[in-house]
Scaffold this active site. Structure first.
Site, PDB file in Angstrom:
ATOM      1  N   LEU A 112      60.270  23.816 -65.432  1.00 29.78           N
ATOM      2  CA  LEU A 112      59.838  23.686 -64.035  1.00 29.78           C
ATOM      3  C   LEU A 112      58.503  24.367 -63.742  1.00 29.78           C
ATOM      4  CD1 LEU A 112      63.290  23.962 -62.189  1.00 29.78           C
ATOM      5  CD2 LEU A 112      62.059  21.897 -62.882  1.00 29.78           C
ATOM      6  N   GLY A 163      57.103  20.717 -63.465  1.00 32.21           N
ATOM      7  CA  GLY A 163      58.093  19.697 -63.089  1.00 32.21           C
ATOM      8  C   GLY A 163      58.775  20.030 -61.775  1.00 32.21           C
ATOM      9  N   ILE A 178      61.370  25.055 -73.924  1.00 29.56           N
ATOM     10  CA  ILE A 178      61.746  24.508 -75.238  1.00 29.56           C
ATOM     11  C   ILE A 178      61.546  25.515 -76.375  1.00 29.56           C
ATOM     12  CG2 ILE A 178      61.448  22.076 -74.613  1.00 29.56           C
ATOM     13  CD1 ILE A 178      58.736  22.171 -76.107  1.00 29.56           C
ATOM     14  N   PHE A 226      58.289  15.214 -73.605  1.00 30.71           N
ATOM     15  CA  PHE A 226      57.165  15.175 -72.658  1.00 30.71           C
ATOM     16  C   PHE A 226      56.602  16.565 -72.378  1.00 30.71           C
ATOM     17  CE2 PHE A 226      59.710  11.464 -71.278  1.00 30.71           C
ATOM     18  CZ  PHE A 226      58.733  10.483 -71.241  1.00 30.71           C
ATOM     19  N   ALA A 227      57.453  17.590 -72.505  1.00 27.84           N
ATOM     20  CA  ALA A 227      57.070  18.928 -72.033  1.00 27.84           C
ATOM     21  C   ALA A 227      55.749  19.371 -72.649  1.00 27.84           C
ATOM     22  CB  ALA A 227      58.170  19.932 -72.384  1.00 27.84           C
ATOM     23  N   ASN A 251      51.255  26.315 -75.790  1.00 30.45           N
ATOM     24  CA  ASN A 251      52.285  25.562 -75.060  1.00 30.45           C
ATOM     25  C   ASN A 251      52.519  24.167 -75.621  1.00 30.45           C
ATOM     26  OD1 ASN A 251      52.550  27.768 -73.459  1.00 30.45           O
ATOM     27  ND2 ASN A 251      51.551  26.888 -71.666  1.00 30.45           N
ATOM     28  N   TYR A 299      42.974  19.528 -75.113  1.00 27.96           N
ATOM     29  CA  TYR A 299      44.195  18.774 -74.785  1.00 27.96           C
ATOM     30  C   TYR A 299      44.422  17.675 -75.821  1.00 27.96           C
ATOM     31  CZ  TYR A 299      47.131  15.301 -72.471  1.00 27.96           C
ATOM     32  OH  TYR A 299      48.095  14.374 -72.205  1.00 27.96           O
TER      33      TYR A 299
HETATM   34  N1  UFG Z   1      37.719   9.960 -60.716  1.00 25.93           N
HETATM   35  C1  UFG Z   1      36.862   9.967 -59.636  1.00 25.93           C
HETATM   36  N2  UFG Z   1      37.152  10.790 -58.585  1.00 25.93           N
HETATM   37  C2  UFG Z   1      38.249  11.604 -58.581  1.00 25.93           C
HETATM   38  C3  UFG Z   1      39.122  11.584 -59.687  1.00 25.93           C
HETATM   39  C4  UFG Z   1      38.829  10.752 -60.750  1.00 25.93           C
HETATM   40  O1  UFG Z   1      35.861   9.254 -59.608  1.00 25.93           O
HETATM   41  O2  UFG Z   1      38.425  12.354 -57.596  1.00 25.93           O
HETATM   42  C5  UFG Z   1      37.422   9.055 -61.829  1.00 25.93           C
HETATM   43  C6  UFG Z   1      37.255   9.791 -63.155  1.00 25.93           C
HETATM   44  O3  UFG Z   1      35.940  10.225 -63.308  1.00 25.93           O
HETATM   45  C7  UFG Z   1      37.660   8.691 -64.146  1.00 25.93           C
HETATM   46  C8  UFG Z   1      38.694   7.868 -63.381  1.00 25.93           C
HETATM   47  O4  UFG Z   1      38.506   8.186 -62.009  1.00 25.93           O
HETATM   48  O5  UFG Z   1      36.567   7.889 -64.429  1.00 25.93           O
HETATM   49  C9  UFG Z   1      40.118   8.196 -63.770  1.00 25.93           C
HETATM   50  O6  UFG Z   1      40.270   9.607 -63.720  1.00 25.93           O
HETATM   51  P1  UFG Z   1      41.681  10.331 -63.854  1.00 25.93           P
HETATM   52  O7  UFG Z   1      41.424  11.791 -63.702  1.00 25.93           O
HETATM   53  O8  UFG Z   1      42.658   9.687 -62.942  1.00 25.93           O
HETATM   54  O9  UFG Z   1      42.137   9.967 -65.334  1.00 25.93           O
HETATM   55  P2  UFG Z   1      41.364  10.213 -66.717  1.00 25.93           P
HETATM   56  O10 UFG Z   1      40.925   8.858 -67.181  1.00 25.93           O
HETATM   57  O11 UFG Z   1      40.360  11.260 -66.646  1.00 25.93           O
HETATM   58  O12 UFG Z   1      42.545  10.827 -67.554  1.00 25.93           O
HETATM   59  C10 UFG Z   1      43.454  10.095 -68.275  1.00 25.93           C
HETATM   60  C11 UFG Z   1      44.763  10.887 -68.381  1.00 25.93           C
HETATM   61  C12 UFG Z   1      44.546  12.132 -69.216  1.00 25.93           C
HETATM   62  C13 UFG Z   1      43.913  11.779 -70.536  1.00 25.93           C
HETATM   63  C14 UFG Z   1      42.628  11.011 -70.321  1.00 25.93           C
HETATM   64  C15 UFG Z   1      42.045  10.552 -71.629  1.00 25.93           C
HETATM   65  O13 UFG Z   1      45.227  11.246 -67.104  1.00 25.93           O
HETATM   66  O14 UFG Z   1      45.793  12.738 -69.462  1.00 25.93           O
HETATM   67  O15 UFG Z   1      42.892   9.841 -69.531  1.00 25.93           O
HETATM   68  O16 UFG Z   1      40.654  10.467 -71.506  1.00 25.93           O
HETATM   69  F1  UFG Z   1      43.636  12.881 -71.244  1.00 25.93           F
END
Ligand code: UFG
Length: 331
Positions: free
Chosen positions: A33, A36, A52, A73-74, A92, A141
């Site tokens: 949690l 979560g 875990i 998933f954790a 972690n 990450y």
């Molecule tokens: N974005 C904005 N404004 C915001 C938030 C996001 O323009 O306020 C843009 C980001 O720059 C990106 C797109 O929206 O171009 C998507 O962004 P997210 O943060 O929603 O997702 P990401 O693509 O950055 O992240 C995802 C997963 C991560 C993973 C990553 C791999 O959520 O866990 O893809 O690159 F690591």
């Protein structure tokens, strides 16, 4: 025979638990949690507030519930935070998973589905991204998730531990019927930020970068509905049980890219609210385009995404955010 879901109180975990239960699986959830939400776990599903890394307790849970498969998933999953605090992510993610796998080996549980990520690829060499493409993560990450995949490869060789690693692209949407959805603190993801702006909780959406080499200059991502991610996890457990698996990785995406600008426009249409948005600087580390080839997942898992249009993803997310403006805290 039951499925142990670690991180089952998180966003993708809770939807996977609901999917498993609706298909008649016995499920047990372990979640500490930290990120979560207890309320995200369906009533009646055995739940343990446990880290875990508590191996003694994990052994007990596995034996008591006759666990035959684990869905793991954790983890910590914020790219930016991982750059600021890499050791937290190694501890972690890699450290905790090492303990989990050790307990699985000791108790004879030989099947695991692992929550991996598109971040293992780093800056992609071609589009759409294929599972065999170069993997050079650009943040801790992604590095930790890739390290865990490799640990699982070696664990198959040494202990016969079978694994399916699912590399998600951009998870989106919420359960169409149950009151579960996305609730991160802090929220960094695009769709929840857009919808929080629609609710008046934020003044505007900042569009991170408008000079990328894409059609409208904004970043393109492959959004995949959380219910489709959930079904892929259930199918991966089925595949593991069929005994054909060694150590396999699959991309989970739609194969369709949508720009940040398009997502905002779709959200305006779905919500019927003129969501304010403003151009801002690029966010460090964002690749211009990330789109998956998920043909392998479709073939091997018999996976058939059902919620694959962007409007449905935004509409289900909107239903959740509108009814839970403060997330689970408002329950
Ligand atoms: N974005 C904005 N404004 C915001 C938030 C996001 O323009 O306020 C843009 C980001 O720059 C990106 C797109 O929206 O171009 C998507 O962004 P997210 O943060 O929603 O997702 P990401 O693509 O950055 O992240 C995802 C997963 C991560 C993973 C990553 C791999 O959520 O866990 O893809 O690159 F690591």
């Amino acid at each position: 025979m039951s499925v142990l879901v670690t991180g089952g109180a998180g966003y993708i975990g809770s939807h996977t638990v609901a999917e498993l239960v609706s298909h008649g699986e016995q499920v047990v959830v372990v979640d500490n949690l930290t990120t979560g939400h207890r309320e995200a776990v369906l009533d009646g599903v055995p739940f343990y507030d446990c880290d875990i890394r508590e191996s003694e307790q994990m052994r007990k849970i596995i034996r008591q519930h006759e666990v035959d498969s684990v869905i793991h998933f954790a983890a910590n999953s914020l790219v930016g935070e991982s750059v600021q605090n890499p050791l937290k992510y190694y501890e972690n993610n890699v450290g905790a998973t090492t303990r989990l796998l050790s307990v699985m080996v000791e108790t004879g549980v030989k099947r695991i589905v692992f929550s991996s990520t598109a971040a293992v690829y780093g800056e992609p060499e071609r589009m759409p991204i294929d599972e065999r493409d170069r993997k050079t993560p650009t943040n801790p990450y992604g590095e930790t998730k890739l390290a865990i995949e490799k640990m699982m490869d070696w664990s198959y060789e040494a202990y016969g531990l079978q694994s399916v690693r699912l590399r998600y692209f951009n998870a989106a949407g919420a359960h169409p019927d149950l009151p579960i959805g996305e609730d991160h603190n802090p929220e960094t993801h695009l769709i929840p930020i857009i919808l929080q702006t629609a609710l008046g909780q934020r003044e505007q959406v900042s569009i991170f970068g408008s000079d990328y080499p894409t059609e409208d200059g904004t970043c393109v991502r492959d959004y995949i509905h959380v219910m489709d991610l959930a079904s892929a996890h259930r199918l991966a457990v089925e595949r593991l049980r069929s005994g054909q698996v060694t150590a396999e990785s699959y991309n989970l995406g739609n194969g369709n890219g949508f720009s940040v600008q398009t997502v905002i426009e779709v959200a305006r249409k779905v919500t019927e609210i003129a969501i304010p948005a403003e151009k801002a600087d690029r966010r460090a580390g964002d690749p211009a385009v990330l789109v998956a080839s998920s043909n392998e997942a479709k073939r091997a898992l018999n996976w058939n995404p059902q919620f694959d249009d962007l409007e449905t993803m935004v509409a289900t997310a909107w239903k959740w955010h509108k009814s839970h403006p403060a997330g689970y805290a408002g329950n």
